[in-house]
Design a protein around this motif. Sequence first.
Motif, mmCIF file in Angstrom:
data_model
loop_
_atom_site.group_PDB
_atom_site.id
_atom_site.type_symbol
_atom_site.label_atom_id
_atom_site.label_comp_id
_atom_site.label_asym_id
_atom_site.label_seq_id
_atom_site.Cartn_x
_atom_site.Cartn_y
_atom_site.Cartn_z
ATOM 1 N N THR A 128 12.968 -11.844 -43.726
ATOM 2 C CA THR A 128 12.101 -12.856 -44.339
ATOM 3 C C THR A 128 12.431 -12.846 -45.842
ATOM 4 N N PRO A 129 11.903 -13.750 -46.625
ATOM 5 C CA PRO A 129 12.156 -13.671 -48.078
ATOM 6 C C PRO A 129 11.661 -12.358 -48.685
ATOM 7 N N LEU A 130 10.848 -11.593 -47.918
ATOM 8 C CA LEU A 130 10.247 -10.384 -48.486
ATOM 9 C C LEU A 130 10.762 -9.083 -47.891
ATOM 10 N N THR A 131 11.060 -9.114 -46.579
ATOM 11 C CA THR A 131 11.321 -7.843 -45.893
ATOM 12 C C THR A 131 11.891 -8.116 -44.507
ATOM 13 N N PRO A 132 12.494 -7.109 -43.847
ATOM 14 C CA PRO A 132 12.932 -7.326 -42.454
ATOM 15 C C PRO A 132 11.730 -7.533 -41.532
ATOM 16 N N ALA A 133 11.924 -8.352 -40.482
ATOM 17 C CA ALA A 133 10.858 -8.567 -39.483
ATOM 18 C C ALA A 133 11.471 -8.477 -38.097
ATOM 19 N N GLN A 134 10.780 -7.807 -37.205
ATOM 20 C CA GLN A 134 11.219 -7.717 -35.807
ATOM 21 C C GLN A 134 10.822 -8.998 -35.089
ATOM 22 N N GLY A 135 11.715 -9.489 -34.267
ATOM 23 C CA GLY A 135 11.400 -10.693 -33.490
ATOM 24 C C GLY A 135 12.236 -10.725 -32.223
ATOM 25 N N VAL A 136 12.338 -11.895 -31.611
ATOM 26 C CA VAL A 136 13.140 -12.049 -30.385
ATOM 27 C C VAL A 136 13.934 -13.339 -30.455
ATOM 28 N N ARG A 137 15.022 -13.357 -29.681
ATOM 29 C CA ARG A 137 15.807 -14.574 -29.476
ATOM 30 C C ARG A 137 16.056 -14.713 -27.986
ATOM 31 N N LEU A 138 16.269 -15.928 -27.529
ATOM 32 C CA LEU A 138 16.631 -16.119 -26.123
ATOM 33 C C LEU A 138 17.898 -15.329 -25.832
ATOM 34 N N SER A 139 17.888 -14.606 -24.699
ATOM 35 C CA SER A 139 19.052 -13.789 -24.337
ATOM 36 C C SER A 139 20.208 -14.655 -23.859
ATOM 37 N N ARG A 140 21.380 -14.060 -23.838
ATOM 38 C CA ARG A 140 22.573 -14.679 -23.251
ATOM 39 C C ARG A 140 22.830 -14.011 -21.913
ATOM 40 N N PRO A 141 23.361 -14.627 -20.878
ATOM 41 C CA PRO A 141 23.716 -16.034 -20.875
ATOM 42 C C PRO A 141 22.473 -16.911 -20.950
ATOM 43 N N ALA A 142 22.651 -18.105 -21.522
ATOM 44 C CA ALA A 142 21.528 -19.023 -21.698
ATOM 45 C C ALA A 142 20.972 -19.456 -20.340
ATOM 46 N N PRO A 143 19.699 -19.768 -20.291
ATOM 47 C CA PRO A 143 19.152 -20.319 -19.050
ATOM 48 C C PRO A 143 19.848 -21.639 -18.708
ATOM 49 N N ILE A 144 19.785 -21.986 -17.441
ATOM 50 C CA ILE A 144 20.391 -23.246 -17.026
ATOM 51 C C ILE A 144 19.300 -24.142 -16.422
ATOM 52 N N VAL A 145 19.282 -25.371 -16.882
ATOM 53 C CA VAL A 145 18.300 -26.361 -16.433
ATOM 54 C C VAL A 145 19.003 -27.298 -15.457
ATOM 55 N N VAL A 146 18.373 -27.528 -14.300
ATOM 56 C CA VAL A 146 19.024 -28.315 -13.244
ATOM 57 C C VAL A 146 18.114 -29.456 -12.799
ATOM 58 N N PRO A 147 18.297 -30.652 -13.370
ATOM 59 C CA PRO A 147 17.539 -31.797 -12.864
ATOM 60 C C PRO A 147 18.113 -32.254 -11.535
#
Length: 212
Positions: free
Chosen positions: A56-75
Amino acid sequence: METLVVDHPLVAHKLTTLRDVRTDSPTFRRLADELVTLLAYEATRDVRVSAVTVETPLTPAQGVRLSRPAPIVVPILRAGLGMLDGMMRLLPTAEVGFLGMIRNEETLEASTYATRLPEDLSGRQCYVLDPMLATGGTLAAAIQYLFDRGAEDVTALCLLAAPEGLAHLDGMFQGSSRPIRVVTAGLDECLNDQGYILPGLGDAGDRLYGVV
Ligand SMILES: O=P(O)(O)OC[C@H]1O[C@H](OP(=O)(O)OP(=O)(O)O)[C@H](O)[C@@H]1O
Ligand SMILES: O=c1cc[nH]c(=O)[nH]1
Ligand SMILES: [Mg+2]
């Protein structure tokens, strides 16, 4: 199999207008799009994420991101296309694969006329989009197709589901070790003699794109 009927006044409000025979195609498309985004919020509760640290502009922050492989959407074409943008709004980094399926109006058997998906879906979380879960034949075939290619789990987003369709899926995938979830805006009463959901909303594909 797990079923979640999303219980929220905004979902119920939009679904009611979607059902209304007086709702025209442009309004139907917009409401379907909005409803899917609301369903997607619930449907992605189990989407895999990985821990990351950002500054962050002030300090490190723990968070999450979507994992790989990315999900797949199937219409599932055709009607499932009306749900794609609403889903991708919440999962913009997902990949998209396509299944074209049609249900024979006499026998109610589903058949597949087009596929465009990775051959290997090992380790992939799949989100199937199909507005109507009626007899369940279409969704069962779609799930089987994805599992045959190694999909790790399948979550189906449906605007409406019938008890007969859910029972069919339960029977077909009983004992499956791979998780299946159905997330829907409404669980209706039953099917009529032509396999249409009652009270339902009619033919979703026709209401989205016109009668063929
Ligand atoms: O649960 P089921 O009994 O299998 O029925 C549900 C299927 O029927 C409709 O597709 P349709 O065959 O009308 O194709 P379309 O999307 O091209 O209109 C709907 O969009 C589902 O895919
Ligand atoms: O009610 C139904 C059943 C299948 N397909 C639709 O579009 N509507
Ligand atoms: Mg149709």
